[in-house]
Design a protein around this motif. Structure first.
Motif, short mmCIF file in Angstrom:
data_model
loop_
_atom_site.label_atom_id
_atom_site.label_comp_id
_atom_site.label_asym_id
_atom_site.label_seq_id
_atom_site.Cartn_x
_atom_site.Cartn_y
_atom_site.Cartn_z
N ASP A 125 -10.74 4.34 47.77
CA ASP A 125 -10.11 5.66 47.76
C ASP A 125 -11.06 6.73 48.30
N GLY A 126 -12.35 6.56 48.01
CA GLY A 126 -13.32 7.52 48.52
C GLY A 126 -13.35 7.54 50.03
N MET A 127 -13.25 6.38 50.64
CA MET A 127 -13.25 6.31 52.10
C MET A 127 -11.98 6.92 52.68
N LYS A 128 -10.86 6.71 52.01
CA LYS A 128 -9.61 7.28 52.49
C LYS A 128 -9.66 8.81 52.42
N MET A 129 -10.19 9.34 51.31
CA MET A 129 -10.35 10.78 51.19
C MET A 129 -11.28 11.31 52.27
N CYS A 130 -12.35 10.58 52.53
CA CYS A 130 -13.31 10.96 53.56
C CYS A 130 -12.62 11.04 54.92
N MET A 131 -11.86 10.02 55.27
CA MET A 131 -11.17 10.01 56.57
C MET A 131 -10.14 11.13 56.65
N PHE A 132 -9.43 11.37 55.55
CA PHE A 132 -8.43 12.43 55.52
C PHE A 132 -9.08 13.78 55.80
N MET A 133 -10.19 14.07 55.13
CA MET A 133 -10.85 15.37 55.30
C MET A 133 -11.57 15.46 56.64
N GLN A 134 -12.12 14.34 57.13
CA GLN A 134 -12.71 14.37 58.47
C GLN A 134 -11.67 14.72 59.52
N ASN A 135 -10.50 14.10 59.41
CA ASN A 135 -9.42 14.40 60.35
C ASN A 135 -9.03 15.88 60.28
N THR A 136 -8.87 16.37 59.06
CA THR A 136 -8.41 17.74 58.88
C THR A 136 -9.43 18.74 59.42
N LEU A 137 -10.71 18.55 59.10
CA LEU A 137 -11.72 19.51 59.54
C LEU A 137 -11.99 19.39 61.04
N THR A 138 -11.82 18.20 61.61
CA THR A 138 -11.95 18.07 63.05
C THR A 138 -10.83 18.83 63.74
N ARG A 139 -9.62 18.72 63.21
CA ARG A 139 -8.50 19.47 63.77
C ARG A 139 -8.69 20.97 63.58
N LEU A 140 -9.29 21.37 62.46
CA LEU A 140 -9.58 22.78 62.24
C LEU A 140 -10.52 23.31 63.31
N LEU A 141 -11.58 22.57 63.59
CA LEU A 141 -12.54 22.99 64.61
C LEU A 141 -11.89 23.04 65.98
N ARG A 142 -10.94 22.14 66.25
CA ARG A 142 -10.32 22.04 67.57
C ARG A 142 -9.08 22.92 67.73
N LEU A 143 -8.80 23.74 66.74
CA LEU A 143 -7.68 24.66 66.90
C LEU A 143 -7.89 25.52 68.14
N PRO A 144 -6.83 25.87 68.84
CA PRO A 144 -6.97 26.76 70.00
C PRO A 144 -7.15 28.21 69.57
N LEU A 145 -7.96 28.41 68.55
CA LEU A 145 -8.25 29.73 67.99
C LEU A 145 -9.76 29.86 67.87
N ILE A 146 -10.27 31.06 68.02
CA ILE A 146 -11.69 31.31 67.79
C ILE A 146 -11.87 31.57 66.30
N SER A 147 -12.64 30.73 65.64
CA SER A 147 -12.70 30.75 64.18
C SER A 147 -14.07 31.17 63.67
N VAL A 148 -14.06 31.81 62.50
CA VAL A 148 -15.30 32.21 61.86
C VAL A 148 -15.18 31.98 60.36
N ALA A 149 -16.22 31.41 59.77
CA ALA A 149 -16.29 31.24 58.32
C ALA A 149 -16.95 32.48 57.74
N LEU A 150 -16.28 33.13 56.81
CA LEU A 150 -16.83 34.28 56.11
C LEU A 150 -17.40 33.80 54.78
N VAL A 151 -18.73 33.72 54.71
CA VAL A 151 -19.39 33.15 53.53
C VAL A 151 -19.82 34.27 52.60
N GLU A 152 -19.15 34.34 51.46
CA GLU A 152 -19.58 35.18 50.35
C GLU A 152 -19.92 34.26 49.19
#
Length: 309
Positions: A125-152
């Motif tokens: 299950d840990g590996m499945k969660m890992c793959m799920f979040m890797q996919n999601t965050l890779t897609r987040l980075l590849r959005l056709p939008l200029i993105s910025v993380a606001l760290v507070e």
């Protein structure tokens, strides 16, 4: 790896449609994991709490908020699922230009909710969660939008990994990015290590990961982990013109002025240049160029002689 065999089809479609198809080609070609998403989604939804909130603004800049303040915005299982759903919505946002990723209640994200982590502690299950979040965050980075993380506040563990899935990072005074995985007997699993190396280089990445270094704004700026340090809010409640969110919107606005199709095309050619071999990146750049050449923004600029302003 031949990923641009359908260039003719790309050029024949609309500007946004071509960019979307090119994104899908890049996504399919780069080794993102294939797995039973329904199965892991069902497991993750069994651990509810918090939310991922998305606000699309008329300016073309959206705000994505990690919202679970009682747990310092740690990701519950259901929040992981919601993040994937919100990324899907942003992938089809044709009028989008920029994205701010932030946390509710004055802090960014403290990683994963330990209740959910303990429940899926077995390797499968840990590996499945890992793959799920890797996919999601890779897609987040590849959005056709200029993105910025606001760290507070803090960005810990998975929260630190989330910051690396944005194009830029801005930090408020007193904030902290820390890859605490070593303290948990782990390494990053959501793609954070690979992205971190691309951001700061292998030596600095090794220091941050092996030392679990507490990287405040000044150190992060020195290492290239952050792109700017915000000013302290002028009002105690942090609202209004001087708020961290408003400062982030103003900063991002310097990069998102212009037509959405053009900015999405800019993001696309940068992605191609960073991820593909040179010959394929050049073909991709040509294809994306073809979607904006002679387009409304290009013709308007030619008519107004914008080049000489």
């Amino acid at each position: 790896m031949v990923v641009f065999a359908v260039r003719k089809q790309l050029l024949s479609g609309s500007s946004c449609g071509a960019c979307t198809r090119l994104l899908l080609l890049l996504r399919k070609s780069s080794g993102i994991h294939n797995f039973n998403q329904e199965e892991i989604t069902e497991k993750l939804q069994a651990f509810p709490g918090g939310s991922i909130d998305l606000l699309k603004q008329e300016s073309g800049v959206a705000v994505l908020t990690v919202n679970n303040p009682s747990r310092r915005n740690a990701f519950s299982g259901s929040m992981m699922v919601e993040l994937e759903q919100k990324v899907s919505q942003l992938e089809s946002w044709t009028q989008g230009k920029g994205l701010i990723v932030c946390g509710a209640g004055g802090t960014f994200c403290s990683g994963s909710d330990l209740n959910a982590v303990r429940a899926i502690a077995n390797p499968q299950d840990g590996m499945k969660m890992c793959m799920f979040m890797q996919n999601t965050l890779t897609r987040l980075l590849r959005l056709p939008l200029i993105s910025v993380a606001l760290v507070e506040g803090v960005a810990l563990g998975g929260g630190a990994e989330l910051t690396t899935a944005c194009d830029f990072r801005l930090m408020a005074p007193g904030s902290l990015i820390q890859f605490v995985h070593k303290h948990m007997g782990l390494v990053p699993g959501w793609g954070g290590a690979a992205r971190l190396v691309r951001i700061v280089g292998s030596r600095s990445a090794l220091k941050l990961l092996a030392g679990a270094v507490k990287a405040g704004p000044e150190l992060s700026l020195q290492m290239g982990l952050t792109d700017g340090i915000l000013e302290a809010p002028q009002r105690p409640d942090g609202d209004g013109a001087g708020s961290a969110l408003q400062q982030a919107e103003d900063w991002l606005g310097l990069h998102t002025a212009g037509a959405a199709p053009v900015l999405q095309a800019v993001k696309k050619v940068v992605l191609a240049g960073g991820e593909l071999p040179l010959s394929e990146a050049l073909r991709a750049e040509k294809d994306v160029f073809g979607t904006v050449w002679g387009g409304p923004a290009n013709l308007q600029a030619l008519a107004s002689k914008a080049k000489h302003r």
